[in-house]
Enzyme design. Sequence first.
Site, PDB file in Angstrom:
ATOM      1  N   HIS A  23      -7.275   9.758  -2.190  1.00 34.00           N
ATOM      2  CA  HIS A  23      -6.630   9.682  -0.864  1.00 34.00           C
ATOM      3  C   HIS A  23      -7.474  10.347   0.234  1.00 34.00           C
ATOM      4  O   HIS A  23      -7.599   9.812   1.340  1.00 34.00           O
ATOM      5  CB  HIS A  23      -5.245  10.329  -0.943  1.00 34.00           C
ATOM      6  CG  HIS A  23      -4.266   9.810   0.063  1.00 34.00           C
ATOM      7  ND1 HIS A  23      -2.920   9.722  -0.188  1.00 34.00           N
ATOM      8  CD2 HIS A  23      -4.432   9.355   1.331  1.00 34.00           C
ATOM      9  CE1 HIS A  23      -2.301   9.244   0.883  1.00 34.00           C
ATOM     10  NE2 HIS A  23      -3.197   9.014   1.821  1.00 34.00           N
ATOM     11  N   LYS A  28      -2.597   5.995  -4.508  1.00 36.39           N
ATOM     12  CA  LYS A  28      -3.692   6.927  -4.192  1.00 36.39           C
ATOM     13  C   LYS A  28      -3.466   8.272  -4.868  1.00 36.39           C
ATOM     14  O   LYS A  28      -2.312   8.727  -4.998  1.00 36.39           O
ATOM     15  CB  LYS A  28      -3.764   7.143  -2.663  1.00 36.39           C
ATOM     16  CG  LYS A  28      -3.649   5.859  -1.881  1.00 36.39           C
ATOM     17  CD  LYS A  28      -3.918   6.013  -0.399  1.00 36.39           C
ATOM     18  CE  LYS A  28      -3.580   4.723   0.331  1.00 36.39           C
ATOM     19  NZ  LYS A  28      -2.173   4.601   0.747  1.00 36.39           N
ATOM     20  N   ASP A  39       0.842  -1.192   0.000  1.00 37.06           N
ATOM     21  CA  ASP A  39       0.000   0.000   0.000  1.00 37.06           C
ATOM     22  C   ASP A  39       0.879   1.244   0.000  1.00 37.06           C
ATOM     23  O   ASP A  39       1.570   1.528   0.986  1.00 37.06           O
ATOM     24  CB  ASP A  39      -0.899  -0.003   1.247  1.00 37.06           C
ATOM     25  CG  ASP A  39      -1.889   1.148   1.225  1.00 37.06           C
ATOM     26  OD1 ASP A  39      -2.992   0.960   0.680  1.00 37.06           O
ATOM     27  OD2 ASP A  39      -1.552   2.242   1.726  1.00 37.06           O
ATOM     28  N   TYR A  41       3.285   9.705  -0.345  1.00 40.50           N
ATOM     29  CA  TYR A  41       4.359   9.119   0.462  1.00 40.50           C
ATOM     30  C   TYR A  41       5.733   9.314  -0.177  1.00 40.50           C
ATOM     31  O   TYR A  41       6.760   9.098   0.483  1.00 40.50           O
ATOM     32  CB  TYR A  41       4.148   7.610   0.699  1.00 40.50           C
ATOM     33  CG  TYR A  41       2.812   7.224   1.308  1.00 40.50           C
ATOM     34  CD1 TYR A  41       1.986   8.169   1.915  1.00 40.50           C
ATOM     35  CD2 TYR A  41       2.362   5.913   1.282  1.00 40.50           C
ATOM     36  CE1 TYR A  41       0.759   7.816   2.459  1.00 40.50           C
ATOM     37  CE2 TYR A  41       1.148   5.551   1.829  1.00 40.50           C
ATOM     38  CZ  TYR A  41       0.338   6.503   2.407  1.00 40.50           C
ATOM     39  OH  TYR A  41      -0.865   6.142   2.937  1.00 40.50           O
TER      40      TYR A  41
HETATM   41  P1  NDP Z   1       0.759   1.366  11.888  1.00 41.80           P
HETATM   42  O1  NDP Z   1      -0.439   1.271  12.754  1.00 41.80           O
HETATM   43  O2  NDP Z   1       0.999   0.331  10.856  1.00 41.80           O
HETATM   44  O3  NDP Z   1       2.015   1.468  12.858  1.00 41.80           O
HETATM   45  C1  NDP Z   1       3.321   1.634  12.412  1.00 41.80           C
HETATM   46  C2  NDP Z   1       4.205   1.882  13.631  1.00 41.80           C
HETATM   47  O4  NDP Z   1       4.150   0.759  14.505  1.00 41.80           O
HETATM   48  C3  NDP Z   1       5.648   2.103  13.282  1.00 41.80           C
HETATM   49  O5  NDP Z   1       6.151   3.038  14.224  1.00 41.80           O
HETATM   50  C4  NDP Z   1       6.299   0.740  13.522  1.00 41.80           C
HETATM   51  O6  NDP Z   1       7.637   0.898  13.927  1.00 41.80           O
HETATM   52  C5  NDP Z   1       5.457   0.203  14.657  1.00 41.80           C
HETATM   53  N1  NDP Z   1       5.295  -1.257  14.580  1.00 41.80           N
HETATM   54  C6  NDP Z   1       4.960  -1.993  13.491  1.00 41.80           C
HETATM   55  N2  NDP Z   1       4.890  -3.298  13.796  1.00 41.80           N
HETATM   56  C7  NDP Z   1       5.187  -3.399  15.117  1.00 41.80           C
HETATM   57  C8  NDP Z   1       5.284  -4.490  16.006  1.00 41.80           C
HETATM   58  N3  NDP Z   1       5.080  -5.739  15.594  1.00 41.80           N
HETATM   59  N4  NDP Z   1       5.592  -4.230  17.298  1.00 41.80           N
HETATM   60  C9  NDP Z   1       5.827  -2.969  17.728  1.00 41.80           C
HETATM   61  N5  NDP Z   1       5.725  -1.882  16.921  1.00 41.80           N
HETATM   62  C10 NDP Z   1       5.422  -2.105  15.625  1.00 41.80           C
HETATM   63  O7  NDP Z   1       0.770   2.839  11.243  1.00 41.80           O
HETATM   64  P2  NDP Z   1       0.781   3.498   9.798  1.00 41.80           P
HETATM   65  O8  NDP Z   1       0.298   4.875  10.019  1.00 41.80           O
HETATM   66  O9  NDP Z   1       2.049   3.320   9.105  1.00 41.80           O
HETATM   67  O10 NDP Z   1      -0.359   2.721   8.989  1.00 41.80           O
HETATM   68  C11 NDP Z   1      -0.116   1.591   8.165  1.00 41.80           C
HETATM   69  C12 NDP Z   1      -0.360   1.921   6.720  1.00 41.80           C
HETATM   70  O11 NDP Z   1      -1.666   2.458   6.512  1.00 41.80           O
HETATM   71  C13 NDP Z   1       0.556   3.019   6.163  1.00 41.80           C
HETATM   72  O12 NDP Z   1       1.876   2.583   5.962  1.00 41.80           O
HETATM   73  C14 NDP Z   1      -0.193   3.387   4.914  1.00 41.80           C
HETATM   74  O13 NDP Z   1       0.029   2.403   3.914  1.00 41.80           O
HETATM   75  C15 NDP Z   1      -1.640   3.344   5.407  1.00 41.80           C
HETATM   76  N6  NDP Z   1      -2.109   4.699   5.836  1.00 41.80           N
HETATM   77  C16 NDP Z   1      -3.055   5.304   5.047  1.00 41.80           C
HETATM   78  C17 NDP Z   1      -3.546   6.542   5.373  1.00 41.80           C
HETATM   79  C18 NDP Z   1      -4.585   7.162   4.509  1.00 41.80           C
HETATM   80  O14 NDP Z   1      -4.900   8.346   4.696  1.00 41.80           O
HETATM   81  N7  NDP Z   1      -5.148   6.456   3.561  1.00 41.80           N
HETATM   82  C19 NDP Z   1      -3.054   7.285   6.553  1.00 41.80           C
HETATM   83  C20 NDP Z   1      -2.084   6.553   7.335  1.00 41.80           C
HETATM   84  C21 NDP Z   1      -1.654   5.300   6.976  1.00 41.80           C
HETATM   85  P3  NDP Z   1       8.950   0.556  13.012  1.00 41.80           P
HETATM   86  O15 NDP Z   1       8.627   0.922  11.581  1.00 41.80           O
HETATM   87  O16 NDP Z   1       9.999   1.425  13.617  1.00 41.80           O
HETATM   88  O17 NDP Z   1       9.209  -0.907  13.177  1.00 41.80           O
END
Ligand code: NDP
Length: 281
Positions: free
Chosen positions: A108, A75, A45, A50
């Site tokens: 988006h 998006k 995604d 991004y």
């Molecule tokens: P997430 O809820 O996926 O959380 C990501 C965070 O959690 C990062 O800091 C990561 O740290 C940490 N993390 C991931 N896995 C673990 C684990 N197993 N244990 C502990 N910590 C963990 O947040 P996102 O906001 O990134 O959402 C996911 C996806 O959703 C985005 O990447 C995007 O594709 C989509 N999105 C879409 C939006 C929209 O407007 N359409 C808005 C926001 C997101 P680290 O990377 O340091 O490991």
Amino acid sequence: MSIPNIELNDGHSIPQLGFGVFQIHPRETAQAVSEALEVGYRHIDTAEMYGNEREVGEAIRDSGLDRAEVYVTSKLNNGFHRPDDAREAFDRTLAELGFDYVDLFLIHWPLPTLYDGDFVSTWRTLEEFNQHGSARSIGLSNFQVAHMERLAAETDTVPAANQIELHPYFLNEEVRSYNEAHGIATEAWSPLAQGEVLDDPVITAIAERVGRTPAQVVLRWHIQRGNVVFPKSVTRERIRENFEVFDFDLAPGDIEDINGLDKGESGRIGPNPDRFAYVPS
Ligand code: NDP
């Protein structure tokens, strides 16, 4: 581990678990996506916003997998809702990815306070991409019920998906249940609330009892509720951990307990789509 597919209303299907690349620096993106593909993820995604579509495309090509084996979503960026701008932006997305189609293309954000509130002509432009076959499926992101009701009244295509903020602190139930009632797949963004829910005592207690990590419990909760998810991580062990969520079940009582963490509007970590008006410069 095999990932279930969710059937979309247009005859296509989407892997229920994917890998999100929001806030992954372009320099780190190819590496992270390569690791995810190695682990077994087949759904990425991304978004023009991004800034890492190019690196996503590179990693998929370098993996040696066929393009058809990997489900790719991108998006439409916020500055490009007018039809001509949307056409250019979509071409740019395909060029950056280096592909001649995307599996799913989303608006988006609805941006109801910009463009004279006209996201209808934007949606009609996505219908063109879909008719041309260069967006196999089309959908929405961050659309509220009123926005979707307007599209239903004024256009012909029911969106395949609506990608919305959804996690244990923000169930977004009004939008989720509208999606469900209208055959629109719910994609849950920030499924882990960007980590905020992972030390909640309700989640950690379940995790201890079932012998899983808090992230696995939260992702399993999403899966059992039928949401499509794509957790983001740049950490190799977490990328793997987040993938291993199909060999255990949560009891109905655990699902209920996690549902009970909903804080309503105050649980949002992102902006309210009714007011969000950010346009990248
Ligand atoms: P997430 O809820 O996926 O959380 C990501 C965070 O959690 C990062 O800091 C990561 O740290 C940490 N993390 C991931 N896995 C673990 C684990 N197993 N244990 C502990 N910590 C963990 O947040 P996102 O906001 O990134 O959402 C996911 C996806 O959703 C985005 O990447 C995007 O594709 C989509 N999105 C879409 C939006 C929209 O407007 N359409 C808005 C926001 C997101 P680290 O990377 O340091 O490991």
